[in-house]
Design a protein around this motif. Structure first.
Motif, PDB file in Angstrom:
ATOM      1  N   UNK A 103       0.898 -13.740  -5.260  1.00 27.00           N
ATOM      2  CA  UNK A 103      -0.370 -14.402  -5.275  1.00 27.00           C
ATOM      3  C   UNK A 103      -0.975 -14.094  -3.812  1.00 27.00           C
ATOM      4  N   UNK A 104      -0.072 -14.600  -2.738  1.00 30.92           N
ATOM      5  CA  UNK A 104      -0.679 -14.389  -1.415  1.00 30.92           C
ATOM      6  C   UNK A 104      -1.454 -13.182  -1.267  1.00 30.92           C
ATOM      7  N   UNK A 105      -0.631 -12.048  -1.523  1.00 29.53           N
ATOM      8  CA  UNK A 105      -0.587 -10.780  -1.159  1.00 29.53           C
ATOM      9  C   UNK A 105      -1.751 -10.284  -1.972  1.00 29.53           C
ATOM     10  N   UNK A 106      -1.964 -10.583  -3.156  1.00 32.70           N
ATOM     11  CA  UNK A 106      -3.281 -10.296  -3.939  1.00 32.70           C
ATOM     12  C   UNK A 106      -4.501 -10.952  -3.214  1.00 32.70           C
ATOM     13  N   UNK A 107      -4.426 -12.031  -2.676  1.00 34.79           N
ATOM     14  CA  UNK A 107      -5.674 -12.660  -2.198  1.00 34.79           C
ATOM     15  C   UNK A 107      -6.113 -12.248  -0.694  1.00 34.79           C
ATOM     16  N   UNK A 108      -4.864 -11.983   0.163  1.00 34.34           N
ATOM     17  CA  UNK A 108      -4.865 -11.667   1.471  1.00 34.34           C
ATOM     18  C   UNK A 108      -5.245 -10.236   1.840  1.00 34.34           C
ATOM     19  N   UNK A 109      -4.424  -9.441   1.103  1.00 29.42           N
ATOM     20  CA  UNK A 109      -4.280  -7.864   1.260  1.00 29.42           C
ATOM     21  C   UNK A 109      -3.710  -7.547   2.734  1.00 29.42           C
ATOM     22  N   UNK A 110      -2.436  -8.213   2.960  1.00 31.16           N
ATOM     23  CA  UNK A 110      -2.020  -7.866   4.183  1.00 31.16           C
ATOM     24  C   UNK A 110      -1.285  -6.221   4.233  1.00 31.16           C
ATOM     25  N   UNK A 116       5.856  -2.642  -3.701  1.00 31.23           N
ATOM     26  CA  UNK A 116       5.435  -1.314  -4.172  1.00 31.23           C
ATOM     27  C   UNK A 116       4.254  -1.640  -4.890  1.00 31.23           C
ATOM     28  N   UNK A 117       4.052  -2.836  -5.759  1.00 36.01           N
ATOM     29  CA  UNK A 117       2.882  -2.968  -6.385  1.00 36.01           C
ATOM     30  C   UNK A 117       1.644  -2.874  -5.538  1.00 36.01           C
ATOM     31  N   UNK A 118       1.735  -3.605  -4.484  1.00 39.39           N
ATOM     32  CA  UNK A 118       0.511  -3.908  -3.525  1.00 39.39           C
ATOM     33  C   UNK A 118       0.564  -2.804  -2.532  1.00 39.39           C
ATOM     34  N   UNK A 119       1.285  -1.963  -2.230  1.00 35.19           N
ATOM     35  CA  UNK A 119       1.298  -0.791  -1.191  1.00 35.19           C
ATOM     36  C   UNK A 119       1.663  -1.646  -0.049  1.00 35.19           C
ATOM     37  N   UNK A 120       2.562  -2.376   0.336  1.00 33.49           N
ATOM     38  CA  UNK A 120       2.825  -2.935   1.768  1.00 33.49           C
ATOM     39  C   UNK A 120       3.943  -2.286   2.477  1.00 33.49           C
ATOM     40  N   UNK A 121       3.754  -2.286   3.645  1.00 38.11           N
ATOM     41  CA  UNK A 121       4.951  -1.943   4.509  1.00 38.11           C
ATOM     42  C   UNK A 121       6.163  -3.090   4.397  1.00 38.11           C
ATOM     43  N   UNK A 131      11.507   0.351  -5.205  1.00 40.98           N
ATOM     44  CA  UNK A 131      10.380  -0.005  -4.656  1.00 40.98           C
ATOM     45  C   UNK A 131      10.447  -0.241  -3.132  1.00 40.98           C
ATOM     46  N   UNK A 132      11.252  -0.652  -2.376  1.00 39.05           N
ATOM     47  CA  UNK A 132      11.368  -0.940  -1.048  1.00 39.05           C
ATOM     48  C   UNK A 132      11.883   0.350  -0.329  1.00 39.05           C
ATOM     49  N   UNK A 133      12.629   1.253  -1.009  1.00 43.22           N
ATOM     50  CA  UNK A 133      13.170   2.574  -0.346  1.00 43.22           C
ATOM     51  C   UNK A 133      12.341   3.025   0.497  1.00 43.22           C
ATOM     52  N   UNK A 134      11.090   3.475   0.139  1.00 46.03           N
ATOM     53  CA  UNK A 134      10.157   4.305   0.662  1.00 46.03           C
ATOM     54  C   UNK A 134       9.027   3.608   1.737  1.00 46.03           C
TER      55      UNK A 134
END
Ligand code: PMP
Length: 392
Positions: free
Chosen positions: A159-166, A196-201, A226-229
């Protein structure tokens, strides 16, 4: 003629000392039982083995050990670290790693390599304080995610990532500083999926994972689908070897690792050649697993002593956890108590801890406190808790 000098850069001025930091500086007095700093037990350092390792490299390869080197770090040391990671379930080659001057430098390198001023990072709330400081120093916006007893809640994270796009998620999933919590496997899988879904490091900071006192180890977040790369894993010799050596490592995807190595070259050229060579010699000749087993036995007894003492020391209605590893117990005093005020009283009884408030990004719980159990022997810990009881 009077001359003046320009002011400090705003970023340096902002991270000033605090009243709590000043009072904690007093914990160095020998009569204080300190549950404050996360200082590994000094009597458990393998001084003899480390002296032998330095003696060896300075006798047998002084020209290499005292010379400039390359920023990625000693290849033998990297091979030793890679073997340990692989043996613990995360396939790693020496080339996947860079040696750092402590995990703390690894974090600074990643901040420089991955983030621009004004970018956002998402963190557990509460979060490791020096990570918050590293982000603030770089002008990074910090977005907290509420955590429960098991750590970060993946739905809340999404929810936070979708709203804040870190751009980046920073976490200490295993025996977190400050809470000692460990994130269970199902949540790790879900966190990897969100990233992975939101393209985060992801930065997985893991200085405590080897300090496991009971149960089975939980795999690194870095290994989940999803985390490996996208995960930079930070490791450290500070808690299993000696923090004064200032040696850690970074395992990251090629592009990130190369960027960090370039930043490191500009930052400190490379970590100390002689320290790296001595650590490599130690790792290839000494029995590090036996050392770690010794630390685990000693620290488990210290954790148990603290838990036993706290039951009588803290006021009714206090809560605290029982960490399966690491260095810290996290406690919350009942409503009406302020841990910072209690610390001032505690210091008059020669016992110290760290108030929890500075670790929070969102609304701080004034009754929270962090207690480290590794520095003192069990009988001193019990004496410390009796003093704490008197302070209350
Ligand atoms: N990350 C965390 C979560 C820590 O608790 C610490 C040590 N306090 C560090 C990084 C820094 O470790 P190092 O000594 O390897 O720089």
């Amino acid at each position: 003629m009077t001359t003046t000098v320009p002011p400090l850069a705003a970023r340096a001025a902002a991270e000033g000392s605090t009243a709590v930091a000043e009072i904690l500086a007093l914990t160095a007095r020998p009569e204080v039982v300190s549950f404050a700093g996360g200082l590994p037990a000094p009597e458990l350092f393998d001084a003899e083995g480390i002296a032998e390792a330095f003696q060896h490299v300075l006798t047998h390869s002084p020209r290499r050990a005292l010379q400039y080197s390359t920023p990625q770090g000693d290849p033998v040391l990297r091979a030793c670290i890679a073997d340990r990671l692989t043996a613990r379930g995360l396939a790693t080659a020496a080339g996947d790693l860079a040696v750092t001057t402590g995990a703390q430098q690894g974090l600074s390198l990643l901040v420089t390599a991955l983030l621009e001023p004004g970018d956002s990072v998402v963190v557990e709330d509460p979060c490791y304080l020096a990570a918050l400081q590293a982000f603030r120093l770089a002008g990074i916006r910090i977005v907290p995610v509420h955590c429960d007893e098991e750590g970060i809640d993946p739905d809340e994270l999404a929810r936070v990532v979708a709203a804040e796009r870190p751009k980046l998620l920073y976490m200490v999933p295993t025996f977190q500083n400050p809470t000692g919590r460990i994130l269970p496997s199902d949540r790790r899988a879900a966190v990897a999926g969100v990233a992975a879904r939101y393209g985060l490091w992801i930065v997985e900071d893991d200085p405590y994972g080897e300090l496991l006192y009971e149960g089975e180890p939980t795999p690194w977040l870095a290994g989940y689908r999803g985390a490996e790369d996208r995960t930079a894993l930070l490791g450290s010799f500070s808690k299993i070897f000696a923090p004064g050596l200032r040696l850690g490592w970074l395992r990251a995807p090629a592009e990130v690792r190369s960027a960090c190595v370039r930043v490191k070259q500009v930052s400190d050229v490379h970590s100390s050649t002689v320290d790296q060579a001595a650590a490599a010699h130690y790792m290839t000749t000494a029995d590090l697993d036996a050392r770690i087993a010794l630390l685990r036995t000693a620290y488990r007894a210290r954790r148990d002593a603290l838990l036993e003492g706290l039951a009588d020391a803290l006021p009714d209605g206090s809560r605290w956890n029982r960490p399966r590893g690491g260095m810290f117990v996290w406690s919350t005093l009942p409503p009406g108590f302020d841990a910072t005020e209690v610390l001032y009283r505690a210091m008059r009884h020669d016992v110290a801890f760290v108030p929890g408030a500075p670790f929070f990004v969102g609304s701080a719980d004034p009754g929270a406190l962090r207690l480290s159990f590794v520095t003192h022997a069990p009988e001193e810990i019990l004496e410390g808790t009796r003093r704490l009881a008197r302070a209350f």
